[in-house]
Design a protein around this motif. Sequence first.
Motif, PDB file in Angstrom:
ATOM      1  N   HIS A 115      76.965   3.815  60.688  1.00 48.31           N
ATOM      2  CA  HIS A 115      76.646   3.828  62.044  1.00 48.31           C
ATOM      3  C   HIS A 115      76.742   5.002  62.914  1.00 48.31           C
ATOM      4  CE1 HIS A 115      74.978  -0.250  62.062  1.00 48.31           C
ATOM      5  NE2 HIS A 115      75.866  -0.564  61.263  1.00 48.31           N
TER       6      HIS A 115
ATOM      7  N   ARG B 257      71.511   4.525  59.282  1.00 49.31           N
ATOM      8  CA  ARG B 257      71.536   3.236  60.250  1.00 49.31           C
ATOM      9  C   ARG B 257      71.585   4.055  61.561  1.00 49.31           C
ATOM     10  NH1 ARG B 257      74.735   0.894  56.206  1.00 49.31           N
ATOM     11  NH2 ARG B 257      73.866  -1.181  55.416  1.00 49.31           N
TER      12      ARG B 257
ATOM     13  N   GLN C  79      67.753  -1.356  56.555  1.00 51.98           N
ATOM     14  CA  GLN C  79      68.508  -0.616  57.423  1.00 51.98           C
ATOM     15  C   GLN C  79      67.674   0.095  58.450  1.00 51.98           C
ATOM     16  OE1 GLN C  79      70.761   2.221  55.049  1.00 51.98           O
ATOM     17  NE2 GLN C  79      71.753   0.797  53.854  1.00 51.98           N
TER      18      GLN C  79
END
Length: 245
Positions: free
Chosen positions: A70, A78, A108
């Motif tokens: 992330h 992501r 994703q």
Amino acid sequence: MIEKTPALRIPTLQTFEKEGVLFLSKGRPEHLPYLHCMEGRKTRIKLVRSQTRTSLLDAAENILDATHTHFTHKGLLRGLSPKRQRVRVTITGGDGWVEACYTGEERQHGLISRLLEGPRLKTIGRFRYPGVAELEYWSVKGLVLATTFHLRQSTNEHVEGIGCLIGPCGGILDYLKSFAFGPMFSIALQQDRKVLKSSSKNAAFFPNVKPVIGPLDFLRRDIEAIMAGKLPDAANTPSTCFIDL
């Protein structure tokens, strides 16, 4: 004057070649060397070689860690959407291997997934002794994309690796996908190398400080056990948890 040739004994090595990768063995292995998780199928493969200042343990865990994507690979793997998905993580293992299977993440929210994948059934991250870290991406049609990394501790401070980027070998669409996967993977690799290099420098600067192993570091302790020649805990006590990815 005739000089006598010194008596030298040079050990012989067994050699094996698979898809452009050369394996060497001092003995006579019972089986052919393992290259990647899509062997035996019609695939398109791209090889990437790299060297990073890190340890083999940190490199393997980094490859298999889903939670760092992330922020380290935001937008690429992501982070394109603020939406999170509740994911089930099942951790299993055996003699010389451990894996985490992620289910419940339909896709994703990253560029690679949008361009190269359809709906996802599951993702598997696996470590194999002595230094193989691989990721498998499964759809309802089966295994559609994979990366397998062969890692070795080349010096006390550096890890060398060969990465196999594997995808199906079908029509023109598969060709275009494989053409796009290489450059995007190279970007992700440079991002990981930067993080690992920084972590290695911090560890050298604070040699007496132990790394923090949190509840989301699913595989680290088991990988460490395998590298020490021990049976991973996941072999005897498989576990399941839920996270938001």
